[in-house]
Design an enzyme around this catalytic site. Structure first.
Site, PDB file in Angstrom:
ATOM      1  N   ASP A  39      -0.189   5.057   1.033  1.00 16.51           N
ATOM      2  CA  ASP A  39      -0.397   6.038   2.094  1.00 16.51           C
ATOM      3  C   ASP A  39      -0.277   5.407   3.476  1.00 16.51           C
ATOM      4  O   ASP A  39      -0.945   4.406   3.767  1.00 16.51           O
ATOM      5  CB  ASP A  39      -1.780   6.688   1.950  1.00 16.51           C
ATOM      6  CG  ASP A  39      -1.891   7.513   0.676  1.00 16.51           C
ATOM      7  OD1 ASP A  39      -1.653   8.714   0.726  1.00 16.51           O
ATOM      8  OD2 ASP A  39      -2.195   6.912  -0.383  1.00 16.51           O
TER       9      ASP A  39
ATOM     10  N   ARG B  47     -14.591  12.460  -0.128  1.00 13.22           N
ATOM     11  CA  ARG B  47     -13.394  13.237   0.193  1.00 13.22           C
ATOM     12  C   ARG B  47     -12.904  14.030  -1.016  1.00 13.22           C
ATOM     13  O   ARG B  47     -12.548  15.211  -0.898  1.00 13.22           O
ATOM     14  CB  ARG B  47     -12.290  12.308   0.706  1.00 13.22           C
ATOM     15  CG  ARG B  47     -12.551  11.796   2.116  1.00 13.22           C
ATOM     16  CD  ARG B  47     -11.492  10.804   2.553  1.00 13.22           C
ATOM     17  NE  ARG B  47     -11.674   9.506   1.942  1.00 13.22           N
ATOM     18  CZ  ARG B  47     -10.778   8.527   1.947  1.00 13.22           C
ATOM     19  NH1 ARG B  47      -9.604   8.723   2.508  1.00 13.22           N
ATOM     20  NH2 ARG B  47     -11.033   7.370   1.379  1.00 13.22           N
TER      21      ARG B  47
ATOM     22  N   ASP C  62       0.862  -1.163   0.000  1.00 17.29           N
ATOM     23  CA  ASP C  62       0.000   0.000   0.000  1.00 17.29           C
ATOM     24  C   ASP C  62       0.910   1.229   0.000  1.00 17.29           C
ATOM     25  O   ASP C  62       2.098   1.137   0.320  1.00 17.29           O
ATOM     26  CB  ASP C  62      -0.871  -0.047   1.265  1.00 17.29           C
ATOM     27  CG  ASP C  62      -1.655   1.222   1.489  1.00 17.29           C
ATOM     28  OD1 ASP C  62      -2.318   1.688   0.541  1.00 17.29           O
ATOM     29  OD2 ASP C  62      -1.597   1.754   2.604  1.00 17.29           O
TER      30      ASP C  62
ATOM     31  N   ASP D  54      -1.905  -0.996   5.950  1.00 16.94           N
ATOM     32  CA  ASP D  54      -2.232  -0.470   7.280  1.00 16.94           C
ATOM     33  C   ASP D  54      -3.709  -0.259   7.528  1.00 16.94           C
ATOM     34  O   ASP D  54      -4.131  -0.080   8.672  1.00 16.94           O
ATOM     35  CB  ASP D  54      -1.513   0.873   7.505  1.00 16.94           C
ATOM     36  CG  ASP D  54      -2.109   1.992   6.652  1.00 16.94           C
ATOM     37  OD1 ASP D  54      -2.605   2.968   7.224  1.00 16.94           O
ATOM     38  OD2 ASP D  54      -2.084   1.879   5.415  1.00 16.94           O
TER      39      ASP D  54
END
EC number: 3.1.3.3
Length: 285
Positions: A84, A128, A82, A240
């Site tokens: 970010d 977002r 991943d 995460d």
């Protein structure tokens, strides 16, 4: 049962912690891997003891990993990550929002999505991105230059994996503006993310094409693994957030990096205090 070792790591690993874990895991020997890591040899590894060791490690700030004896990095074929808050130190969308003054609103949705409280990642991303409408495209470059940093150990993990013959995939629910720069910078084999729509130098508040969500992450990993002849047993994957869980579920070495509780609970490996290259200590040779 095949022999297993227990690799323990912490930036402040002490001799006392090593001794306590060696006793707890009934280790037959200890091999120091430097000042911050040790391999406890031929340990007991039933489910109850694994749970006890994991809990001890979390309580004392020590990362613990039970690994089969003799496993080598070169036996793996794929490293998938991943972006970010895993490969890099930020959530890019939150930082873009910061440039245009809407960070608290965007970050609140990001956190809820990462914790798994918002089940529809695509919808959370659209909400977002809509808040970014009218932001100058230059905000992306500003975030890359001023805010984005590789997490500790990232370059060593990637370069060592590549040297061992692994192919490296970056797959992100973030944006291609950042993944493409990281692909070139780190010489990654492939990178996938979402594309922000830009018109006349400003963000429209929309994403082009389908949203890259948890299902898409899994699909990209499977296709990449198939292309490189990798079975799940030969895949290392790091993430995460909740949208990484399906991807992590397709990897033998599924790693929760500084992860949300929902991710730590569902992955066999975790780096809670160690740097990304802590993965390398699990492998011998």
């Amino acid at each position: 049962m095949p022999a297993h070792h227990l690799v323990i790591q912490s930036p402040a690993l002490s001799a006392a912690q090593t001794e306590q874990l060696a006793a707890l895991a009934q280790a037959q020997g200890v091999m120091q891997l430097g000042a911050t890591a040790a391999r406890l040899l031929d340990v007991a590894h039933d489910d109850a003891l694994r749970a006890q060791v994991t809990a001890w490690g979390e309580q004392h700030g020590v990362d613990t990993a039970f690994v089969p004896a003799g496993v080598r990095l070169s036996q793996c074929k794929v490293l998938a990550m991943d972006m970010d808050s895993t490969l890099i130190n930020i959530e890019c969308i939150d930082e873009i929002a910061g440039v245009v003054g809407v960070k608290p609103k965007v970050a609140e949705i990001t956190e809820a999505a990462m914790r798994g409280e918002i089940k529809d990642f695509a919808e959370s991303l659209r909400r977002r991105v809509a808040l970014l409408a009218g932001a100058p495209a230059a905000a992306l470059e500003q975030v890359y230059a001023d805010k984005l940093r590789l997490n500790p150990g990232a370059e060593r993990l990637v370069s060592t994996a590549r040297a061992a013959g692994l192919k490296v995939l970056l797959v992100s629910g973030g944006f291609t503006f950042f993944t493409e720069r990281l692909r070139e910078r780190l010489q990654l084999d492939s990178a996938h993310a979402n594309t922000l729509e830009i018109r006349d130098g400003v963000l429209t508040g929309k994403v082009l094409g389908d949203i890259l969500d948890a299902d898409a992450k899994l699909a990209h990993l499977r296709a990449f693994a198939q292309a490189h002849g990798a079975t799940p047993e030969q895949i290392i994957a790091l993430g995460d957030g909740a949208n990484d869980l399906k991807m992590l579920g397709a990897a033998r070495y599924a790693v929760a990096y500084r992860a949300k509780p929902i991710v730590r609970q569902q992955t066999p490996y975790a780096l809670n205090v160690s740097s990304l290259d802590g993965v390398l200590n699990w492998f011998e040779g």
